[in-house]
Design a protein around this motif. Sequence first.
Motif, PDB file in Angstrom:
ATOM      1  N   LYS A  62       0.830  -1.207   0.000  1.00 43.91           N
ATOM      2  CA  LYS A  62       0.000   0.000   0.000  1.00 43.91           C
ATOM      3  C   LYS A  62       0.868   1.262   0.000  1.00 43.91           C
ATOM      4  O   LYS A  62       0.520   2.260  -0.631  1.00 43.91           O
ATOM      5  CB  LYS A  62      -0.923  -0.023   1.230  1.00 43.91           C
ATOM      6  CG  LYS A  62      -2.085   0.910   1.164  1.00 43.91           C
ATOM      7  CD  LYS A  62      -3.012   0.677   2.341  1.00 43.91           C
ATOM      8  CE  LYS A  62      -4.183   1.619   2.321  1.00 43.91           C
ATOM      9  NZ  LYS A  62      -5.081   1.395   3.441  1.00 43.91           N
ATOM     10  N   THR A  64       3.585   1.689  -1.537  1.00 47.20           N
ATOM     11  CA  THR A  64       4.197   1.906  -2.853  1.00 47.20           C
ATOM     12  C   THR A  64       3.227   2.518  -3.857  1.00 47.20           C
ATOM     13  O   THR A  64       3.644   2.943  -4.929  1.00 47.20           O
ATOM     14  CB  THR A  64       4.730   0.585  -3.453  1.00 47.20           C
ATOM     15  OG1 THR A  64       3.628  -0.292  -3.732  1.00 47.20           O
ATOM     16  CG2 THR A  64       5.718  -0.087  -2.524  1.00 47.20           C
ATOM     17  N   LEU A  65       1.935   2.554  -3.524  1.00 46.93           N
ATOM     18  CA  LEU A  65       0.921   3.035  -4.467  1.00 46.93           C
ATOM     19  C   LEU A  65       0.778   4.553  -4.423  1.00 46.93           C
ATOM     20  O   LEU A  65       0.866   5.165  -3.358  1.00 46.93           O
ATOM     21  CB  LEU A  65      -0.431   2.387  -4.164  1.00 46.93           C
ATOM     22  CG  LEU A  65      -0.504   0.871  -4.297  1.00 46.93           C
ATOM     23  CD1 LEU A  65      -1.857   0.359  -3.813  1.00 46.93           C
ATOM     24  CD2 LEU A  65      -0.266   0.428  -5.733  1.00 46.93           C
ATOM     25  N   SER A  66       0.510   5.136  -5.591  1.00 53.86           N
ATOM     26  CA  SER A  66       0.218   6.570  -5.657  1.00 53.86           C
ATOM     27  C   SER A  66      -1.245   6.786  -5.262  1.00 53.86           C
ATOM     28  O   SER A  66      -2.023   5.830  -5.166  1.00 53.86           O
ATOM     29  CB  SER A  66       0.458   7.089  -7.070  1.00 53.86           C
ATOM     30  OG  SER A  66      -0.499   6.522  -7.965  1.00 53.86           O
ATOM     31  N   GLN A  69      -3.576   5.434  -7.932  1.00 54.32           N
ATOM     32  CA  GLN A  69      -3.646   3.974  -7.937  1.00 54.32           C
ATOM     33  C   GLN A  69      -4.457   3.449  -6.757  1.00 54.32           C
ATOM     34  O   GLN A  69      -5.159   2.452  -6.884  1.00 54.32           O
ATOM     35  CB  GLN A  69      -2.239   3.377  -7.898  1.00 54.32           C
ATOM     36  CG  GLN A  69      -1.448   3.593  -9.171  1.00 54.32           C
ATOM     37  CD  GLN A  69       0.002   3.185  -9.026  1.00 54.32           C
ATOM     38  OE1 GLN A  69       0.573   3.265  -7.941  1.00 54.32           O
ATOM     39  NE2 GLN A  69       0.612   2.762 -10.133  1.00 54.32           N
ATOM     40  N   LEU A  70      -4.365   4.116  -5.617  1.00 57.74           N
ATOM     41  CA  LEU A  70      -5.087   3.660  -4.417  1.00 57.74           C
ATOM     42  C   LEU A  70      -6.596   3.642  -4.609  1.00 57.74           C
ATOM     43  O   LEU A  70      -7.288   2.859  -3.973  1.00 57.74           O
ATOM     44  CB  LEU A  70      -4.744   4.544  -3.218  1.00 57.74           C
ATOM     45  CG  LEU A  70      -3.632   4.026  -2.325  1.00 57.74           C
ATOM     46  CD1 LEU A  70      -3.282   5.047  -1.254  1.00 57.74           C
ATOM     47  CD2 LEU A  70      -3.962   2.705  -1.700  1.00 57.74           C
ATOM     48  N   ALA A  75      -5.911  -1.008 -11.116  1.00 57.35           N
ATOM     49  CA  ALA A  75      -4.514  -0.571 -10.979  1.00 57.35           C
ATOM     50  C   ALA A  75      -3.862  -1.250  -9.785  1.00 57.35           C
ATOM     51  O   ALA A  75      -2.685  -1.642  -9.850  1.00 57.35           O
ATOM     52  CB  ALA A  75      -4.450   0.951 -10.826  1.00 57.35           C
ATOM     53  N   ILE A  76      -4.608  -1.418  -8.708  1.00 54.90           N
ATOM     54  CA  ILE A  76      -4.085  -2.096  -7.523  1.00 54.90           C
ATOM     55  C   ILE A  76      -3.729  -3.540  -7.864  1.00 54.90           C
ATOM     56  O   ILE A  76      -2.654  -4.029  -7.514  1.00 54.90           O
ATOM     57  CB  ILE A  76      -5.098  -2.032  -6.349  1.00 54.90           C
ATOM     58  CG1 ILE A  76      -5.211  -0.605  -5.824  1.00 54.90           C
ATOM     59  CG2 ILE A  76      -4.698  -2.985  -5.234  1.00 54.90           C
ATOM     60  CD1 ILE A  76      -6.300  -0.403  -4.790  1.00 54.90           C
ATOM     61  N   GLN A  79      -0.544  -3.581 -10.056  1.00 52.61           N
ATOM     62  CA  GLN A  79       0.646  -3.233  -9.290  1.00 52.61           C
ATOM     63  C   GLN A  79       1.017  -4.339  -8.301  1.00 52.61           C
ATOM     64  O   GLN A  79       2.194  -4.553  -8.021  1.00 52.61           O
ATOM     65  CB  GLN A  79       0.446  -1.906  -8.537  1.00 52.61           C
ATOM     66  CG  GLN A  79       0.390  -0.694  -9.437  1.00 52.61           C
ATOM     67  CD  GLN A  79       1.654  -0.536 -10.259  1.00 52.61           C
ATOM     68  OE1 GLN A  79       2.759  -0.656  -9.763  1.00 52.61           O
ATOM     69  NE2 GLN A  79       1.473  -0.279 -11.552  1.00 52.61           N
ATOM     70  N   ALA A 113      -8.047  -6.179  -3.631  1.00 51.97           N
ATOM     71  CA  ALA A 113      -7.935  -4.852  -4.232  1.00 51.97           C
ATOM     72  C   ALA A 113      -9.144  -3.963  -3.941  1.00 51.97           C
ATOM     73  O   ALA A 113      -8.983  -2.756  -3.716  1.00 51.97           O
ATOM     74  CB  ALA A 113      -7.742  -4.990  -5.741  1.00 51.97           C
ATOM     75  N   SER A 117      -8.954  -0.281  -2.257  1.00 51.34           N
ATOM     76  CA  SER A 117      -9.339   0.914  -3.010  1.00 51.34           C
ATOM     77  C   SER A 117     -10.311   1.785  -2.217  1.00 51.34           C
ATOM     78  O   SER A 117     -10.426   2.979  -2.467  1.00 51.34           O
ATOM     79  CB  SER A 117      -9.945   0.536  -4.368  1.00 51.34           C
ATOM     80  OG  SER A 117     -11.207  -0.079  -4.206  1.00 51.34           O
TER      81      SER A 117
END
Length: 196
Positions: A62, A64-66, A69-70, A75-76, A79, A113, A117
């Motif tokens: 978590k 590492t996500l932008s 992306q979150l 996207a999750i 990644q 995911a 999110s």
Amino acid sequence: TKLILLDSLLQETCVPSFRVTMRTFLPAIILPLVFLSWAPEVFGSLKKGECEVCISVLDRFKATLSKEQLGDQKAIEKQFVKFCKPLKLKENRFCYYLGGTADAATGILGEMAKPLSWGMPGEKVCEKLKKMDKQICELTYEKQIDFSTVDLKKLKVKELKKILSDWDEVCDGCLEKSDFIKRIEDLKPKYVRSEL
């Protein structure tokens, strides 16, 4: 169906006033008992130390996500597959259970995911995943060796080999225990941080 059978039995054998009392009394007793039997599954939270690999991996992932992306489930998932590639041992096994590795037979990446999110904490996501697959929370990290206090001479050769394996190192030509100890001592500065 059992309540219907019991109700029909009461109608045949009981006095009418007793029948009405039992009709209201029986559900008042049985329904709370049913809910109590579900309580551990519904209201149970993780115990201390439970799901340690799951929580650790999800928290690191978590981070590492932008922000974009979150909020995006797809996207999750994408990644997470990338995040899992370099992982080893128990962490790789966790990724395998979720479907984050190429060799995974099944996948429940969406179940991980989607809550992430929404901003759900890793611990709560692991609780949800545990209900789907108990193996996820059975993964635990092995105890780490404290190199400042351990006497390598007292360890078994198997344990010495494991240390080298964890470091992705080999001991070519090592036949005796002393050979393995010498190799570990030579590699210690590279892998073990000494506290000041």
